[in-house]
Design a protein around this motif. Structure first.
Motif, PDB file in Angstrom:
ATOM      1  N   LEU A  32      70.908  31.844  77.329  1.00 30.88           N
ATOM      2  CA  LEU A  32      69.557  32.023  76.822  1.00 30.88           C
ATOM      3  C   LEU A  32      69.186  30.729  76.112  1.00 30.88           C
ATOM      4  O   LEU A  32      69.945  30.254  75.268  1.00 30.88           O
ATOM      5  CB  LEU A  32      69.529  33.211  75.854  1.00 30.88           C
ATOM      6  N   ALA A  33      68.047  30.147  76.456  1.00 36.41           N
ATOM      7  CA  ALA A  33      67.643  28.861  75.878  1.00 36.41           C
ATOM      8  C   ALA A  33      66.445  29.043  74.951  1.00 36.41           C
ATOM      9  O   ALA A  33      65.479  29.718  75.301  1.00 36.41           O
ATOM     10  CB  ALA A  33      67.293  27.863  76.984  1.00 36.41           C
ATOM     11  N   PHE A  34      66.535  28.429  73.777  1.00 28.40           N
ATOM     12  CA  PHE A  34      65.457  28.446  72.787  1.00 28.40           C
ATOM     13  C   PHE A  34      64.831  27.061  72.724  1.00 28.40           C
ATOM     14  O   PHE A  34      65.536  26.057  72.641  1.00 28.40           O
ATOM     15  CB  PHE A  34      66.000  28.796  71.398  1.00 28.40           C
ATOM     16  N   ALA A  35      63.504  27.003  72.728  1.00 24.10           N
ATOM     17  CA  ALA A  35      62.790  25.734  72.585  1.00 24.10           C
ATOM     18  C   ALA A  35      62.725  25.368  71.111  1.00 24.10           C
ATOM     19  O   ALA A  35      62.555  26.225  70.256  1.00 24.10           O
ATOM     20  CB  ALA A  35      61.380  25.857  73.158  1.00 24.10           C
ATOM     21  N   THR A  36      62.862  24.080  70.828  1.00 22.77           N
ATOM     22  CA  THR A  36      62.751  23.583  69.457  1.00 22.77           C
ATOM     23  C   THR A  36      61.976  22.275  69.463  1.00 22.77           C
ATOM     24  O   THR A  36      62.046  21.499  70.417  1.00 22.77           O
ATOM     25  CB  THR A  36      64.136  23.400  68.807  1.00 22.77           C
ATOM     26  N   ASP A  37      61.242  22.051  68.380  1.00 22.97           N
ATOM     27  CA  ASP A  37      60.517  20.781  68.228  1.00 22.97           C
ATOM     28  C   ASP A  37      61.417  19.673  67.703  1.00 22.97           C
ATOM     29  O   ASP A  37      61.133  18.507  67.912  1.00 22.97           O
ATOM     30  CB  ASP A  37      59.338  20.955  67.259  1.00 22.97           C
TER      31      ASP A  37
ATOM     32  N   ARG B 142      73.063  16.488  74.369  1.00 20.99           N
ATOM     33  CA  ARG B 142      73.051  15.765  75.642  1.00 20.99           C
ATOM     34  C   ARG B 142      71.613  15.567  76.099  1.00 20.99           C
ATOM     35  O   ARG B 142      70.693  16.159  75.540  1.00 20.99           O
ATOM     36  CB  ARG B 142      73.820  16.551  76.708  1.00 20.99           C
ATOM     37  N   ILE B 143      71.438  14.762  77.121  1.00 18.67           N
ATOM     38  CA  ILE B 143      70.111  14.527  77.692  1.00 18.67           C
ATOM     39  C   ILE B 143      70.096  15.074  79.112  1.00 18.67           C
ATOM     40  O   ILE B 143      70.965  14.753  79.923  1.00 18.67           O
ATOM     41  CB  ILE B 143      69.749  13.027  77.680  1.00 18.67           C
TER      42      ILE B 143
ATOM     43  N   PHE C 121      69.220  18.503  74.703  1.00 17.76           N
ATOM     44  CA  PHE C 121      69.637  19.899  74.609  1.00 17.76           C
ATOM     45  C   PHE C 121      71.073  19.977  74.106  1.00 17.76           C
ATOM     46  O   PHE C 121      71.815  18.990  74.130  1.00 17.76           O
ATOM     47  CB  PHE C 121      69.517  20.608  75.967  1.00 17.76           C
ATOM     48  N   THR C 122      71.449  21.154  73.653  1.00 18.39           N
ATOM     49  CA  THR C 122      72.818  21.415  73.222  1.00 18.39           C
ATOM     50  C   THR C 122      73.083  22.911  73.321  1.00 18.39           C
ATOM     51  O   THR C 122      72.155  23.706  73.472  1.00 18.39           O
ATOM     52  CB  THR C 122      73.075  20.910  71.790  1.00 18.39           C
ATOM     53  N   PHE C 123      74.354  23.270  73.226  1.00 17.68           N
ATOM     54  CA  PHE C 123      74.752  24.674  73.300  1.00 17.68           C
ATOM     55  C   PHE C 123      75.489  25.098  72.041  1.00 17.68           C
ATOM     56  O   PHE C 123      76.149  24.292  71.388  1.00 17.68           O
ATOM     57  CB  PHE C 123      75.668  24.915  74.509  1.00 17.68           C
ATOM     58  N   PHE C 124      75.359  26.381  71.726  1.00 17.58           N
ATOM     59  CA  PHE C 124      76.120  27.027  70.659  1.00 17.58           C
ATOM     60  C   PHE C 124      76.303  28.475  71.093  1.00 17.58           C
ATOM     61  O   PHE C 124      75.946  28.826  72.227  1.00 17.58           O
ATOM     62  CB  PHE C 124      75.411  26.894  69.302  1.00 17.58           C
ATOM     63  N   ALA C 125      76.891  29.310  70.263  1.00 13.84           N
ATOM     64  CA  ALA C 125      77.148  30.692  70.664  1.00 13.84           C
ATOM     65  C   ALA C 125      76.743  31.656  69.564  1.00 13.84           C
ATOM     66  O   ALA C 125      76.769  31.316  68.380  1.00 13.84           O
ATOM     67  CB  ALA C 125      78.623  30.879  70.993  1.00 13.84           C
ATOM     68  N   ASP C 126      76.391  32.868  69.973  1.00 12.94           N
ATOM     69  CA  ASP C 126      76.098  33.920  68.996  1.00 12.94           C
ATOM     70  C   ASP C 126      77.421  34.561  68.560  1.00 12.94           C
ATOM     71  O   ASP C 126      78.491  34.142  69.018  1.00 12.94           O
ATOM     72  CB  ASP C 126      75.076  34.908  69.561  1.00 12.94           C
ATOM     73  N   PRO C 127      77.394  35.541  67.675  1.00 13.80           N
ATOM     74  CA  PRO C 127      78.647  36.128  67.182  1.00 13.80           C
ATOM     75  C   PRO C 127      79.531  36.753  68.264  1.00 13.80           C
ATOM     76  O   PRO C 127      80.736  36.914  68.067  1.00 13.80           O
ATOM     77  CB  PRO C 127      78.170  37.193  66.186  1.00 13.80           C
TER      78      PRO C 127
ATOM     79  N   LEU D 169      74.190  30.188  73.981  1.00 11.77           N
ATOM     80  CA  LEU D 169      72.790  29.930  73.652  1.00 11.77           C
ATOM     81  C   LEU D 169      72.533  28.433  73.718  1.00 11.77           C
ATOM     82  O   LEU D 169      73.411  27.640  73.396  1.00 11.77           O
ATOM     83  CB  LEU D 169      72.486  30.450  72.241  1.00 11.77           C
ATOM     84  N   GLU D 170      71.340  28.080  74.102  1.00 12.81           N
ATOM     85  CA  GLU D 170      70.974  26.670  74.240  1.00 12.81           C
ATOM     86  C   GLU D 170      69.779  26.361  73.353  1.00 12.81           C
ATOM     87  O   GLU D 170      68.885  27.192  73.188  1.00 12.81           O
ATOM     88  CB  GLU D 170      70.615  26.363  75.691  1.00 12.81           C
ATOM     89  N   LEU D 171      69.770  25.172  72.779  1.00 18.40           N
ATOM     90  CA  LEU D 171      68.591  24.614  72.122  1.00 18.40           C
ATOM     91  C   LEU D 171      68.064  23.539  73.050  1.00 18.40           C
ATOM     92  O   LEU D 171      68.819  22.662  73.481  1.00 18.40           O
ATOM     93  CB  LEU D 171      68.949  23.987  70.776  1.00 18.40           C
ATOM     94  N   TYR D 172      66.781  23.590  73.367  1.00 17.89           N
ATOM     95  CA  TYR D 172      66.175  22.629  74.291  1.00 17.89           C
ATOM     96  C   TYR D 172      64.942  22.056  73.610  1.00 17.89           C
ATOM     97  O   TYR D 172      64.029  22.790  73.238  1.00 17.89           O
ATOM     98  CB  TYR D 172      65.780  23.339  75.596  1.00 17.89           C
TER      99      TYR D 172
END
Length: 128
Positions: free
Chosen positions: A78-83, A103-104, A112-118, A123-126
């Protein structure tokens, strides 16, 4: 033609409702729309607002873990958009959440980068 206009919601089943509720509301900052306990299913359903979309966070007793990460069949991540990806990474890190190196995207040039929920859901930040 179905005339689909957007994604209404994404459903996530968690293993520990209170931990996941805190993660999605207090760390990611998603707004609670509604929270229901369904006694007949021993299940919580938490509706969270993210832009024009919702995340439905469910708890069910004795759910099996995700088979692998991230290359199992089904939803990959699941990817979340961020400013501001730096600020987002800094905030997650402050909460003790491990974040991969930024990464680009070689196609779009976006970061973008990845992390994880509990529950280790990828999860991705884009960055927009």
């Amino acid at each position: 033609m179905l005339n689909i206009s957007n994604i209404h919601h994404v459903a996530i089943i968690c293993s520990d409702y209170s931990v996941s509720k805190k993660f999605y509301t207090e760390i990611l900052g998603l707004k609670i729309i509604s929270e229901i306990y369904r006694a007949e299913r021993d299940s919580y359903k938490l509706d969270l607002e993210i832009g024009n979309t919702q995340i439905e966070l469910f708890s069910f007793p004795n759910t099996p873990p995700r088979p692998s990460r991230p290359e199992a069949q089904g939803l990959r991540h699941l990817a979340f958009a961020t400013d501001n990806i730096e600020l987002a990474v800094e905030t997650l890190t402050r909460f003790g959440i491990s974040v991969e190196a930024v990464r680009i995207d070689e196609i779009t040039g976006k970061r973008f980068t990845f992390f994880a929920d509990p529950d280790n859901l990828p999860l991705e930040l884009y960055e927009k």
